[in-house]
Structure formats: structure tokens, C-alpha cells
Write an enzyme that holds these catalytic residues in place. Structure first.
Site, short mmCIF file in Angstrom:
data_model
loop_
_atom_site.label_atom_id
_atom_site.label_comp_id
_atom_site.label_asym_id
_atom_site.label_seq_id
_atom_site.Cartn_x
_atom_site.Cartn_y
_atom_site.Cartn_z
N GLY A 186 0.79 -1.22 0.00
CA GLY A 186 0.00 0.00 0.00
C GLY A 186 0.82 1.26 0.00
O GLY A 186 0.33 2.31 0.38
N CYS A 187 2.08 1.19 -0.44
CA CYS A 187 2.92 2.38 -0.37
C CYS A 187 3.34 2.84 -1.76
O CYS A 187 3.54 2.01 -2.66
CB CYS A 187 4.17 2.10 0.47
SG CYS A 187 5.19 0.77 -0.18
N GLY A 188 3.49 4.13 -1.94
CA GLY A 188 4.04 4.68 -3.17
C GLY A 188 3.33 4.20 -4.40
O GLY A 188 2.12 3.99 -4.43
N CYS A 199 3.50 1.35 -5.71
CA CYS A 199 2.99 -0.02 -5.59
C CYS A 199 1.49 -0.03 -5.35
O CYS A 199 0.80 -0.99 -5.66
CB CYS A 199 3.69 -0.76 -4.44
SG CYS A 199 5.46 -0.97 -4.70
#
Length: 275
Positions: free
Chosen positions: A114-116, A118
């Protein structure tokens, strides 16, 4: 219209030492674990009635299967995991083709973060691109006024317990076909979808009246199974309306006092059409 034979009606006492004890019939809330081919998929809270219809509708509306023929077997078992709480497990055996597709989607899901950047894959899964609906017949606003009362009449379990959602399937001429109830609003729609599939009912030009507000996921479920109209007693979210218009789903809100609000593709403004 709404059969809950086999459902355990249970009442609970309430009151204090200074008041007389009374009893109330409460809605059942049961943990349910769904697995596909022995692979754990989801755990949710349900009202334990019409579970076969529920799991069929759930599998269809999640894209796990495409048709009833994709299902090889449905195994429903009562389990007791902890705290002496009755629970249910359902294992869905599906065709090899759909099972391979399911496993591939599971691998993708497990690899998502769930980051950046991605998170782009996560958003794509949350708002998938679905096939647009076939054009459906125009809704006459005058026919909508009596629907609220129809839902009340057919919500049999709700009359006993309260605090339960309902989804009422209506024919193209607004005749009630079945009413499904559940503590979860998404579950009640899945039960209607499963009922329609088991009874070979095409949902084109059909309407489902629901007791809850309309969310994005309910729109997606309706679009996946070809439902033409979705009606709610509470107002929809902005994204639900936007997606409904994109896919050609007629979305209707029935306020308690005001006139029905029809959010339909044919009601788009010229600016929206020209975008």
C-alpha cells in the site's frame, strides 16, 4: 416470499434489578469463513440463512466464477473455533479453469503493498474495469412511490428483529420476486444474486430495492451480474453515482418525503455527454 425456515429465533432478556425483565428477539450475527478449493479467501459476519444463495452470489459478484456451471460443489459446515461461538465455514470447489484464474489473482493480491507507486495495483483492484450494461427500459417515477412499502411488507425477519438489511428483487413490471435479509447490506444483495442465478433469472431490466445507502461495491456487484436498476432508501455516494453512470446502471434513491431521485445514464447533462 421470504423463507427463513431453519433459522433459529432467539430472544434475550434485558433489564435491571429495579425494572422488570423483558425479552427481545435479536438478529443473528455469525462468523463465516469462505475458502475456494481449500484456499482461505474471506471471513465475514452474516445472518445464517440462505447461505447457498449467498456464497453463489458472492462468488459471482467477486468474479470468482462467471456462471453457476463453474461450481463443482459447495460444502457448508458448522464449526466452533473459540469462545463457544457458533461459526460456519463454506468451501467452494470450482472448475479447473476458474480455480487457476482464482489462484493467479490471489498471488497478485498477496504481492500488493500500500505504499508509493505499488499502491496503483491496489487501486486498480478496488476500481476494476467492468463490461458496460446493456441498455434498459426507462423508469417511470410514478411507479417508484409504492416500493418503500413493498420492502417493509416483505422484510419478514426484519419485522421480528429489526436492525437487519434487506434486498427485494423486482421483476421488470415491479412485481416482487424474492426478499433476502442479512445483517450485512452487501450480503443481502449477494443472496438475491445467488437466488436469481439458481433460478435462471436474467437480471436485465430487473430492479433490486435495498434498505441501505448505495456504495461503490454494491454498484460493482450489480454491474458484474447484469442488474439494470438498483434502488436504495438512503442516498448514494458520489463515486457510486459516477460509476453507475459510467456502466449504464440506473441508480435510484427513494427519500422518505421527497420525490424519487433517478441517477440514470440518460439523465447526464450535455456537458457530461460531451466530455
Amino acid at each position: 416470499m421470504s423463507d427463513f425456515s431453519g433459522y433459529q429465533i432467539r430472544s434475550f432478556h434485558y433489564g435491571t434489578e429495579s425494572t422488570s425483565l423483558e425479552s427481545a428477539i435479536l438478529v443473528e450475527e455469525t462468523p463465516l469463513a469462505i475458502s475456494v478449493g481449500g484456499i482461505a479467501y474471506a471471513v465475514m459476519m452474516v445472518t445464517p440463512i440462505h447461505l447457498e444463495e449467498f456464497v453463489i452470489g458472492f462468488a459471482l459478484s467477486k468474479g470468482i466464477i462467471e456462471d453457476l456451471s463453474d461450481i463443482r460443489d459447495i460444502c457448508i459446515e458448522a464449526v466452533n473455533v473459540q469462545l463457544d461461538i457458533d461459526s460456519i465455514s463454506i468451501n467452494l470447489d470450482i472448475s479447473p479453469r476458474r480455480f487457476n484464474h482464482f489462484k493467479q489473482k490471489q498471488k497478485t493480491h498477496l504481492g500488493v503493498t500500500g505504499c508509493g507507486l505499488c499502491g496503483v495495483e491496489s487501486l486498480a483492484q478496488a476500481i476494476p474495469e467492468l463490461s458496460k450494461l446493456a441498455p434498459s427500459k426507462t423508469i417511470e417515477p410514478d411507479t417508484l412511490a409504492a416500493l418503500r412499502q413493498q420492502l417493509t411488507e416483505h422484510q419478514k425477519l426484519g419485522q421480528l428483529t429489526g436492525a437487519i438489511h434487506a434486498a427485494l428483487l423486482l421483476s421488470p413490471d415491479n412485481k416482487p420476486i424474492c426478499c433476502m435479509e442479512d445483517i450485512g447490506r452487501h450480503n443481502s444483495l449477494d443472496k438475491v444474486i445467488g437466488f436469481a442465478k439458481k433460478n435462471a433469472i436474467s437480471l436485465h431490466n430487473h430492479n433490486v430495492l435495498m434498505s441501505s445507502r448505495c456504495s461503490t461495491e454494491l454498484v460493482q456487484k450489480a454491474v458484474r451480474v447484469g442488474l439494470s436498476q438498483l434502488t436504495h432508501l438512503a442516498s448514494p455516494s458520489t463515486l457510486a453515482v459516477k460509476l453507475a453512470k459510467h456502466y449504464g446502471l440506473t441508480l435510484i434513491h427513494l427519500p422518505k418525503q421527497d420525490a424519487p431521485r433517478i441517477f440514470a445514464p440518460c439523465m447526464q447533462s450535455e456537458d457530461t455527454v460531451n466530455e
